[in-house]
Design a protein around this motif. Structure first.
Motif, PDB file in Angstrom:
ATOM      1  N   PHE A  12       0.828  -1.208   0.000  1.00  0.00           N
ATOM      2  CA  PHE A  12       0.000   0.000   0.000  1.00  0.00           C
ATOM      3  C   PHE A  12       0.864   1.260   0.000  1.00  0.00           C
ATOM      4  CE2 PHE A  12      -3.680  -2.580   1.454  1.00  0.00           C
ATOM      5  CZ  PHE A  12      -4.623  -2.070   0.579  1.00  0.00           C
ATOM      6  N   THR A  13       1.925   1.258   0.812  1.00  0.00           N
ATOM      7  CA  THR A  13       2.804   2.427   0.876  1.00  0.00           C
ATOM      8  C   THR A  13       3.488   2.664  -0.461  1.00  0.00           C
ATOM      9  OG1 THR A  13       3.202   2.006   3.230  1.00  0.00           O
ATOM     10  CG2 THR A  13       4.741   3.466   2.110  1.00  0.00           C
ATOM     11  N   GLY A  14       3.945   1.568  -1.102  1.00  0.00           N
ATOM     12  CA  GLY A  14       4.658   1.685  -2.380  1.00  0.00           C
ATOM     13  C   GLY A  14       3.775   2.171  -3.509  1.00  0.00           C
ATOM     14  N   THR A  15       2.497   1.735  -3.512  1.00  0.00           N
ATOM     15  CA  THR A  15       1.601   2.086  -4.622  1.00  0.00           C
ATOM     16  C   THR A  15       0.742   3.310  -4.316  1.00  0.00           C
ATOM     17  OG1 THR A  15      -0.067   0.530  -3.765  1.00  0.00           O
ATOM     18  CG2 THR A  15       1.461  -0.302  -5.432  1.00  0.00           C
ATOM     19  N   ASP A  16       0.876   3.856  -3.118  1.00  0.00           N
ATOM     20  CA  ASP A  16       0.008   4.962  -2.694  1.00  0.00           C
ATOM     21  C   ASP A  16       0.086   6.148  -3.652  1.00  0.00           C
ATOM     22  OD1 ASP A  16      -1.684   6.054  -0.341  1.00  0.00           O
ATOM     23  OD2 ASP A  16      -0.220   7.626  -0.687  1.00  0.00           O
ATOM     24  N   SER A  17       1.304   6.486  -4.089  1.00  0.00           N
ATOM     25  CA  SER A  17       1.473   7.668  -4.940  1.00  0.00           C
ATOM     26  C   SER A  17       0.757   7.518  -6.275  1.00  0.00           C
ATOM     27  CB  SER A  17       2.959   7.948  -5.172  1.00  0.00           C
ATOM     28  OG  SER A  17       3.578   6.825  -5.785  1.00  0.00           O
ATOM     29  N   ALA A  18       0.586   6.261  -6.747  1.00  0.00           N
ATOM     30  CA  ALA A  18      -0.094   6.042  -8.020  1.00  0.00           C
ATOM     31  C   ALA A  18      -1.600   6.250  -7.903  1.00  0.00           C
ATOM     32  CB  ALA A  18       0.199   4.632  -8.532  1.00  0.00           C
ATOM     33  N   TYR A  19      -2.130   6.174  -6.683  1.00  0.00           N
ATOM     34  CA  TYR A  19      -3.577   6.287  -6.489  1.00  0.00           C
ATOM     35  C   TYR A  19      -3.967   7.519  -5.678  1.00  0.00           C
ATOM     36  CZ  TYR A  19      -3.528   1.638  -8.385  1.00  0.00           C
ATOM     37  OH  TYR A  19      -3.334   0.573  -9.227  1.00  0.00           O
ATOM     38  N   SER A  20      -3.025   8.414  -5.478  1.00  0.00           N
ATOM     39  CA  SER A  20      -3.343   9.685  -4.831  1.00  0.00           C
ATOM     40  C   SER A  20      -2.592  10.782  -5.571  1.00  0.00           C
ATOM     41  CB  SER A  20      -2.942   9.666  -3.348  1.00  0.00           C
ATOM     42  OG  SER A  20      -1.569   9.392  -3.211  1.00  0.00           O
ATOM     43  N   LYS A  21      -3.203  11.930  -5.687  1.00  0.00           N
ATOM     44  CA  LYS A  21      -2.550  13.026  -6.403  1.00  0.00           C
ATOM     45  C   LYS A  21      -2.697  14.321  -5.617  1.00  0.00           C
ATOM     46  CE  LYS A  21      -6.562  14.176  -9.302  1.00  0.00           C
ATOM     47  NZ  LYS A  21      -7.068  14.377 -10.659  1.00  0.00           N
ATOM     48  N   ASP A  22      -1.690  15.166  -5.786  1.00  0.00           N
ATOM     49  CA  ASP A  22      -1.708  16.472  -5.142  1.00  0.00           C
ATOM     50  C   ASP A  22      -2.657  17.373  -5.932  1.00  0.00           C
ATOM     51  OD1 ASP A  22      -1.252  18.839  -3.920  1.00  0.00           O
ATOM     52  OD2 ASP A  22       0.929  18.822  -4.123  1.00  0.00           O
ATOM     53  N   THR A  23      -3.693  17.898  -5.268  1.00  0.00           N
ATOM     54  CA  THR A  23      -4.683  18.723  -5.975  1.00  0.00           C
ATOM     55  C   THR A  23      -4.155  20.115  -6.296  1.00  0.00           C
ATOM     56  OG1 THR A  23      -5.602  19.513  -3.884  1.00  0.00           O
ATOM     57  CG2 THR A  23      -6.573  17.523  -4.831  1.00  0.00           C
ATOM     58  N   GLY A  24      -3.120  20.553  -5.567  1.00  0.00           N
ATOM     59  CA  GLY A  24      -2.590  21.900  -5.779  1.00  0.00           C
ATOM     60  C   GLY A  24      -3.291  22.968  -4.968  1.00  0.00           C
ATOM     61  N   TYR A  25      -4.439  22.629  -4.360  1.00  0.00           N
ATOM     62  CA  TYR A  25      -5.180  23.632  -3.589  1.00  0.00           C
ATOM     63  C   TYR A  25      -4.388  24.063  -2.356  1.00  0.00           C
ATOM     64  CZ  TYR A  25      -9.315  22.457  -6.365  1.00  0.00           C
ATOM     65  OH  TYR A  25     -10.193  22.259  -7.395  1.00  0.00           O
ATOM     66  N   ASP A  26      -4.344  25.369  -2.124  1.00  0.00           N
ATOM     67  CA  ASP A  26      -3.685  25.902  -0.939  1.00  0.00           C
ATOM     68  C   ASP A  26      -4.732  26.008   0.172  1.00  0.00           C
ATOM     69  OD1 ASP A  26      -2.334  27.249   1.015  1.00  0.00           O
ATOM     70  OD2 ASP A  26      -1.575  28.851  -0.278  1.00  0.00           O
ATOM     71  N   VAL A  27      -4.818  24.951   0.973  1.00  0.00           N
ATOM     72  CA  VAL A  27      -5.884  24.904   1.990  1.00  0.00           C
ATOM     73  C   VAL A  27      -5.606  25.824   3.175  1.00  0.00           C
ATOM     74  CG1 VAL A  27      -6.674  22.596   1.366  1.00  0.00           C
ATOM     75  CG2 VAL A  27      -4.826  22.852   3.029  1.00  0.00           C
ATOM     76  N   SER A  28      -4.472  26.523   3.158  1.00  0.00           N
ATOM     77  CA  SER A  28      -4.226  27.508   4.211  1.00  0.00           C
ATOM     78  C   SER A  28      -4.884  28.848   3.860  1.00  0.00           C
ATOM     79  CB  SER A  28      -2.722  27.703   4.416  1.00  0.00           C
ATOM     80  OG  SER A  28      -2.134  28.263   3.250  1.00  0.00           O
ATOM     81  N   ARG A  29      -5.199  29.063   2.561  1.00  0.00           N
ATOM     82  CA  ARG A  29      -5.797  30.335   2.121  1.00  0.00           C
ATOM     83  C   ARG A  29      -7.313  30.218   1.928  1.00  0.00           C
ATOM     84  NH1 ARG A  29      -2.024  31.569  -2.921  1.00  0.00           N
ATOM     85  NH2 ARG A  29      -3.312  33.448  -3.167  1.00  0.00           N
ATOM     86  N   ALA A  30      -7.779  29.037   1.578  1.00  0.00           N
ATOM     87  CA  ALA A  30      -9.219  28.800   1.425  1.00  0.00           C
ATOM     88  C   ALA A  30      -9.463  27.311   1.571  1.00  0.00           C
ATOM     89  CB  ALA A  30      -9.713  29.304   0.074  1.00  0.00           C
ATOM     90  N   GLN A  31     -10.672  26.944   2.012  1.00  0.00           N
ATOM     91  CA  GLN A  31     -10.976  25.525   2.240  1.00  0.00           C
ATOM     92  C   GLN A  31     -12.202  25.050   1.453  1.00  0.00           C
ATOM     93  OE1 GLN A  31     -10.663  27.663   5.154  1.00  0.00           O
ATOM     94  NE2 GLN A  31      -8.468  27.262   5.029  1.00  0.00           N
ATOM     95  N   MET A  32     -12.994  25.988   0.909  1.00  0.00           N
ATOM     96  CA  MET A  32     -14.184  25.605   0.149  1.00  0.00           C
ATOM     97  C   MET A  32     -14.357  26.549  -1.038  1.00  0.00           C
ATOM     98  SD  MET A  32     -16.989  24.614   3.103  1.00  0.00           S
ATOM     99  CE  MET A  32     -18.018  23.614   2.053  1.00  0.00           C
ATOM    100  N   GLN A  33     -15.098  26.066  -2.037  1.00  0.00           N
ATOM    101  CA  GLN A  33     -15.363  26.876  -3.230  1.00  0.00           C
ATOM    102  C   GLN A  33     -16.847  26.766  -3.566  1.00  0.00           C
ATOM    103  OE1 GLN A  33     -12.790  25.963  -6.519  1.00  0.00           O
ATOM    104  NE2 GLN A  33     -14.143  26.914  -8.029  1.00  0.00           N
ATOM    105  N   VAL A  34     -17.513  27.909  -3.720  1.00  0.00           N
ATOM    106  CA  VAL A  34     -18.946  27.957  -4.025  1.00  0.00           C
ATOM    107  C   VAL A  34     -19.123  28.564  -5.412  1.00  0.00           C
ATOM    108  CG1 VAL A  34     -21.193  28.883  -3.339  1.00  0.00           C
ATOM    109  CG2 VAL A  34     -19.538  28.192  -1.588  1.00  0.00           C
ATOM    110  N   GLU A  35     -19.908  27.900  -6.255  1.00  0.00           N
ATOM    111  CA  GLU A  35     -20.154  28.390  -7.607  1.00  0.00           C
ATOM    112  C   GLU A  35     -21.507  29.096  -7.652  1.00  0.00           C
ATOM    113  OE1 GLU A  35     -20.591  26.318 -11.948  1.00  0.00           O
ATOM    114  OE2 GLU A  35     -18.832  25.777 -10.749  1.00  0.00           O
ATOM    115  N   VAL A  36     -21.508  30.278  -8.239  1.00  0.00           N
ATOM    116  CA  VAL A  36     -22.747  31.049  -8.376  1.00  0.00           C
ATOM    117  C   VAL A  36     -23.322  30.766  -9.762  1.00  0.00           C
ATOM    118  CG1 VAL A  36     -23.776  33.360  -8.365  1.00  0.00           C
ATOM    119  CG2 VAL A  36     -21.866  32.828  -6.841  1.00  0.00           C
TER     120      VAL A  36
END
Length: 744
Positions: free
Chosen positions: A405-429
């Motif tokens: 699981f540790t070895g293959t984890d990177s293949a099944y998880s990806k960095d979204t790039g979202y900076d969760v320190s500046r915002a945590q949710m997004q609302v579409e109007v």
């Protein structure tokens, strides 16, 4: 045996449960995603996705509007709810009626007029609802958010993901979870072996011969195993009903889902009694049962190592042809994988008795408690090894799986790039919605620290199909500073951005003072028309910075008054929300406000890492199974420990009568457990690391040992043994009483 059989039956029922969940999900599918739109008729239904999330649990929701008397009813629903009404799953009904569901009730205020039946749900704890709607067609039937259907069901049903590595993970998880159960059952058959041998000696005294005693022993084992099968079936039926009322790691099933495959159930029914008889006969091969007692005092033959090494070597040999195959080499051979993993884990049970015997034979001087423990282990090292075999097999398998699981984890998880320190949710109007009002409502919501409101869209350098495009972002000065470094800014300013990510700058429409750019007035191509906008002469240059989504945007930045009112519908409102994370239900307050702004679009919850759902569900299944197996092994160890203590009652009482301190005897019992378990965990670590390395090479992944995981797995195994030992101390103290010397 009954507990082991129950767990085996439960495991054989899991594939069936997963398949039924998949089928139920397909049967209620109503989103067509790009399929040709069904024409309106008296047999059509408009369905809008209004799913939401409540405290990390998904709530599946649909708004339904029948367009005729023959519109298809959703599975599990008796009749369509009217506008202002809804039918809900039983679990959602109880949640909405409880104090815990108060915040969710604000989002779902409709009157509950019924519940969804089992055929419309994938699990007993699923949260789901259907509510009546009207005017959905006017909002645009796009096959995604709002779709028109004439029947429920997936038009293209597919099997679950057949990624070879995920299939390999499932196979290994099942083998690793079942092997300790098999070891446990074979150990359970041998409980009370010494008392059984004394009974057989008494039978010899009244005339039974050696062959008869073996047949009687086999019959006893068979009777016990059959009784275990009956009890196991009963435990399974009880567990099956209990399973319908619990949720584990967010997963639930109905009892009717847990139906073992008839073939696998038959295999369990045949294999368990057969194994009981064979194990019993195997155990008697080195025992001479005479009319006046059982002869065990003869020096036993030394255990041979060569054939014990063949098992793990054969396991590696079966797995070796698939080394380097990876994800692109097709499916792994299931028989070779299963056989190889089984042989490696069985190798633990074969090697451990030899290792325990070889090590304890060389142990000697020490404290009295140490000497008592070592001498007992020297006399019966096989019993000690048998006691810890289950833990050793479980730990070896767990280490291998953790490495995989540790070895293959990177293949099944990806960095979204979202900076969760500046915002945590997004609302579409929604298109046509008032961004300023929405931003104001969100900013005033409990738990919100900041709400950054953007209008985002694209502009072209011409009205034709050959036009080049670039991004346009409209916001106030404070919000624009989240996406670019501005030289100065006041209302009415316009900026052209430099230094954006390369894919955005490549082929982008040029932005020049006095030039014309064209906005689309609607997202719907049939209703949209190009509106020209003149780039002001005072446009300033700005440098792009990474925005909260992790992206460097380019194009043109505008303050609201710099954009003509005719072009406004061509941009869509996005609001990035920064939360007060110290408030537990901050996300729920935002979701309630967002539901009023745009009921057809759930706010996006930002995460820094996103995982493959199937990979996550396999990992969840492993944790659930591991908890059950460890509980079973703990029970096995406790029964085994108590059985050994009961058989040595007279010896313990005699030692106390001679003046041996109770603390010394308690320590000796602890040493008797600690020595074999330490050897077992060392062997399990070696085999687990070997198996993990081979599996990683099979998946084409670099071999990397996560020592923290290895230590945690061995620590869990040692912890189970420690708990069992502590639980066995009160019975031990009772067995040390002088009345244990009485005999008849």
């Amino acid at each position: 045996v009954g507990l082991g059989v129950a767990l085996l039956l439960l495991t054989t029922a899991l594939p069936s449960a997963l398949e039924v969940r998949h089928q139920r999900g397909d049967a209620r599918s109503d989103i067509t995603y790009g399929k040709p739109t069904v024409q309106k008729g008296d047999n059509t239904l408009l369905s809008a996705s209004v799913s939401t999330t409540f405290r990390d649990t998904e709530v599946r929701g649909r708004e339904v509007e029948p367009e005729g008397p023959r519109a298809p009813l959703p599975p599990g629903v008796a009749k369509f709810p009217a506008v202002g009404e809804m039918v809900v799953s039983p679990k959602l009904k109880s949640l909405l009626e409880s104090d815990d569901g108060k915040l969710l009730r604000e989002r779902l205020p409709d009157r509950i007029v019924g519940t969804i039946g089992e055929s419309g749900l994938i699990g007993s704890h699923e949260l789901a609802f259907y509510r009546g709607a009207e005017g959905l067609a006017a909002q645009g039937v796009d096959g995604a958010r709002i779709t028109r259907i004439d029947r429920y069901g997936n038009p293209d049903p597919t099997d679950s993901d057949s990624d070879p590595v995920l299939v390999l993970l499932v196979l290994v998880v099942f083998v690793v979870l079942l092997m300790p159960v098999a070891v446990f059952i074979t150990a359970a058959v041998r409980f009370g072996g010494e008392r059984r041998d004394r009974r057989l000696a008494a039978l010899r005294l009244v005339g039974a011969d050696g062959r008869s005693t073996r047949r009687i022993a086999a019959g006893e084992a068979l009777a016990g195993a059959v009784l275990g099968l009956v009890l196991g079936a009963g435990f399974f039926l009880i567990g099956r009903e209990v399973a319908g009322s619990v949720e584990v790691f967010g997963q639930s099933v109905f009892p009717s889902y847990l139906n073992p495959s008839p073939l696998l159930a038959l295999l369990v029914a045949v294999a368990v009694p057969a194994a009981a008889v064979l194990v019993t006969l195997f155990a008697l091969r080195g025992v001479v049962i005479e009319p006046l007692g059982v002869v065990r005092t003869a020096k036993p033959a030394r255990r041979r190592l060569w054939w014990r090494l063949l098992l793990p070597l054969a396991g590696v040999a079966m797995l070796y042809p698939m080394v380097g195959q990876g994800r692109d080499g097709g499916d792994f051979n299931q028989y070779l994988v299963t056989g190889g993993v089984i042989l490696l884990l069985v190798g633990v049970t074969a090697l451990l008795p030899w290792i325990v015997e070889a090590v304890v034979a060389r142990l000697g001087a020490g404290a009295v408690s140490w000497q008592l423990a070592v001498r007992r282990l020297q006399l019966s090292s096989g019993t000690a090894a048998r006691m810890v075999n289950g833990i050793a097999v479980a730990v070896a398998g767990a280490i291998a799986l953790q490495m995989l699981f540790t070895g293959t984890d990177s293949a099944y998880s990806k960095d979204t790039g979202y900076d969760v320190s500046r915002a945590q949710m997004q609302v579409e109007v929604p298109e046509g919605g008032k961004l300023a009002d929405a931003a104001k409502a969100l900013a005033a919501t409990k738990g919100v620290m900041n709400a950054y409101a953007f209008q985002e869209g694209y502009v072209a350098d011409g009205p034709g199909d050959e036009a080049r495009w670039t991004r346009a972002t409209v916001a106030d000065c404070a919000t624009l500073r989240q996406v670019a470094a501005l030289p100065s800014c006041r209302e009415g300013d316009t900026f052209v951005v430099r230094g954006a990510d390369s894919d955005e700058e490549a082929g982008a429409a040029p932005v020049k003072a006095g030039g014309k750019l064209y906005f689309e007035t609607s997202e719907d191509p049939e209703r949209s028309k190009a509106v020209a906008w003149t780039v002001p002469k005072g446009i300033k240059a700005a440098r792009s910075v990474t925005d909260p989504t992790g992206y460097k945007r380019g194009g043109v930045l505008l303050t609201p008054s710099a954009l003509g009112s005719t072009a406004v519908p061509g941009v869509r409102g996005q609001i990035y929300v920064r939360l007060d994370e110290s408030l537990p239900d901050a996300r729920e307050y935002v979701r309630n406000t967002a539901a009023r702004i745009n009921p057809l679009e759930e706010p996006m919850n930002w995460v820094s890492v996103e995982r493959n759902k199937r990979y996550d569900s396999i990992r969840t299944g492993l944790f659930v199974g591991a908890v059950c197996v460890l509980a079973l092994i703990g029970a096995s160890l406790l029964v085994s420990q108590l059985e050994q203590l009961r058989e040595r009652r007279k010896l313990l009482s005699a030692l106390v009568a001679f003046g041996t301190r109770r603390r010394t005897l308690s320590l000796s019992v602890l040493w008797q457990t600690a020595i074999p378990i330490s050897l077992g965990l060392l062997l399990a670590s070696a085999v687990g690391l070997t198996l993990g390395a081979v599996l990683l090479r099979m998946t084409g992944t670099a071999v990397r040992v996560d020592w923290a995981s290895v230590l945690s797995m061995t620590g869990v195994g040692a912890g189970v043994v420690l708990v069992v030992t502590l639980l066995s101390l009160p019975p031990l103290l009772r067995l040390m009483r002088p009345d244990g010397l009485r005999t008849e």
